[in-house]
Design an enzyme around this catalytic site. Sequence first.
Site, PDB file in Angstrom:
ATOM      1  N   LYS A   4      17.340  21.213 -11.352  1.00 21.69           N
ATOM      2  CA  LYS A   4      16.560  20.011 -11.607  1.00 21.69           C
ATOM      3  C   LYS A   4      17.343  18.919 -12.329  1.00 21.69           C
ATOM      4  O   LYS A   4      18.137  19.178 -13.219  1.00 21.69           O
ATOM      5  CB  LYS A   4      15.312  20.347 -12.437  1.00 21.69           C
ATOM      6  CG  LYS A   4      14.279  21.188 -11.713  1.00 21.69           C
ATOM      7  CD  LYS A   4      13.676  20.484 -10.521  1.00 21.69           C
ATOM      8  CE  LYS A   4      12.857  19.267 -10.899  1.00 21.69           C
ATOM      9  NZ  LYS A   4      11.703  19.606 -11.745  1.00 21.69           N
TER      10      LYS A   4
ATOM     11  N   GLU B 256       9.982   8.172 -16.896  1.00 21.98           N
ATOM     12  CA  GLU B 256       8.627   8.704 -17.008  1.00 21.98           C
ATOM     13  C   GLU B 256       8.041   8.439 -18.392  1.00 21.98           C
ATOM     14  O   GLU B 256       6.848   8.134 -18.526  1.00 21.98           O
ATOM     15  CB  GLU B 256       8.648  10.210 -16.729  1.00 21.98           C
ATOM     16  CG  GLU B 256       8.952  10.541 -15.271  1.00 21.98           C
ATOM     17  CD  GLU B 256       9.158  12.030 -15.031  1.00 21.98           C
ATOM     18  OE1 GLU B 256       9.136  12.431 -13.864  1.00 21.98           O
ATOM     19  OE2 GLU B 256       9.349  12.788 -16.007  1.00 21.98           O
TER      20      GLU B 256
ATOM     21  N   HIS C 120       0.826  -1.209   0.000  1.00 21.74           N
ATOM     22  CA  HIS C 120       0.000   0.000   0.000  1.00 21.74           C
ATOM     23  C   HIS C 120       0.864   1.265   0.000  1.00 21.74           C
ATOM     24  O   HIS C 120       0.426   2.318   0.447  1.00 21.74           O
ATOM     25  CB  HIS C 120      -0.937   0.036   1.209  1.00 21.74           C
ATOM     26  CG  HIS C 120      -1.776  -1.193   1.366  1.00 21.74           C
ATOM     27  ND1 HIS C 120      -2.950  -1.390   0.669  1.00 21.74           N
ATOM     28  CD2 HIS C 120      -1.593  -2.302   2.124  1.00 21.74           C
ATOM     29  CE1 HIS C 120      -3.464  -2.559   1.012  1.00 21.74           C
ATOM     30  NE2 HIS C 120      -2.649  -3.142   1.885  1.00 21.74           N
TER      31      HIS C 120
ATOM     32  N   SER D  42      15.812  21.161 -16.460  1.00 22.85           N
ATOM     33  CA  SER D  42      14.669  22.059 -16.604  1.00 22.85           C
ATOM     34  C   SER D  42      15.094  23.309 -17.351  1.00 22.85           C
ATOM     35  O   SER D  42      16.224  23.783 -17.198  1.00 22.85           O
ATOM     36  CB  SER D  42      14.131  22.438 -15.217  1.00 22.85           C
ATOM     37  OG  SER D  42      13.273  23.563 -15.296  1.00 22.85           O
TER      38      SER D  42
END
Length: 481
Positions: free
Chosen positions: A282, A289, A155, A276
């Site tokens: 970043k 992704e 979970h 970024s």
Amino acid sequence: MKLWGGRFTKPTNQLVEEYTASISFDQQMWRQDIVGSLAHVAMLGKCGILPMDEVKQIIAGLKKVKEKIERGQVTFQVAHEDVHMNIEKLLIEEIGPIGGKLHTGRSRNDQVALDMHLYLREKMLELIQLAAYLQNALLDQAANNLDTVMPGYTHLQRAQPVLFGYHLMAYVSMLQRDMERLQDAWKRVNVLPLGAGALAGTTFPIDREFVAELLQFDGVYLNSMDAVSDRDFIVEFLSAASLLMAHLSRLCEELVMWSSQEFSFIELDDAFCTGSSIMPQKKNPDVAELVRGKTGRVYGNLIGILTVLKGLPLAYNKDMQEDKEGMFDTVATLHGALALLTPMIETMQVNKQRMRQAVAEDFSNATDLADYLVTKNLPFRQAHEVVGRAVLYCIEQKKYLLDLSLEEFQRFSPLIDADVYQALDADTVVNARKAMGGTAREQVEKQITAYRGFLEQTKSWINQTSQKVSIESLVDVGSPV
């Protein structure tokens, strides 16, 4: 004039040509189309359907067409609809009207089916090979992290300590099933449809088994109507590919989480991350992704072909032209994902100290305190309650179980003794799980050994099969004649 235009009194409307043409995407099967034609015409010669001098001319012409395409001297034409008609037109331009005899005893229906079988069986081998590379990278990382303790989750809440190598072995197991599914599906791909004609076979005395032998197929379709209308082999591939992408997506989801500052369990190599345009600090896990995101298009390709097939009458229908783009897209998507993930896993840095720190700052050893009490002859259900109260006390006191003094432990049960600290140590907790499939180091080592054995078997199968069925190995199928 269309090669099929004898019955028509008007030229095809340009919009119809553009809408129905498939050459924009099926041209990537030109090698398969030529190889299939070489085998077909060799059979026509063997069976005496065409004279050998014409067979030799056609074979030579097909090889010249192949060379021209390879040299970039050919532009495929929408007016010729698809890869099959384009190559036949090029052949006729090369050797004259004799080239038109190539199509004796076959239809575009069985020809396109053959091209897809040839294409997919080779691409599936490549994908299995790439999956094997990724599995090997995960095995190596697992072997290098046999002492790296991390929280295991259910979970998405910390549950029990596990070895990081153990966690990675779950993905090794998934990939094993994925490769086995693809290998099993490959059997249904490696069946010859050529010789089925449009749907009912042919009046010519062809030898389908001879063509199957030339092209290294394990068998032929027994029913010609099924041969030209079957797309189960594509559906099965897309299904296996969808499940493989699901597993890659789950792995990528964890890579994204683990590389975040909140987790800091791993660091991905700079070569596999991006920055970024506005935030200089970043470092984004874009590859992971994108793999996660592209999973949806693979699922969509599976649903697309299932929807195309669900109401089709036998045998061939133009709807079935929609079988190719999804297949091509899935092959390309999977190829890219597997090729990128392997070096990304290989170069991934593991923050072992941070993982161990995380385990020290949770209650993932609570089950082991309950098991400890069971060894002291307390029923597990009672032990569960005792530990629950101890955890609640720790939360209120802003402590963890190993922070409790022996006196505090004994408030909850007099059965707890000084040996509890050793029992709740993270390494003890992990290595206590020695049953088959557990996270104990000795069990993870056994898993790694077993899966390395499976991987060697897969590599052996790939090598043997690839040598036999690669398109490059089949380009001389017509040479014996």
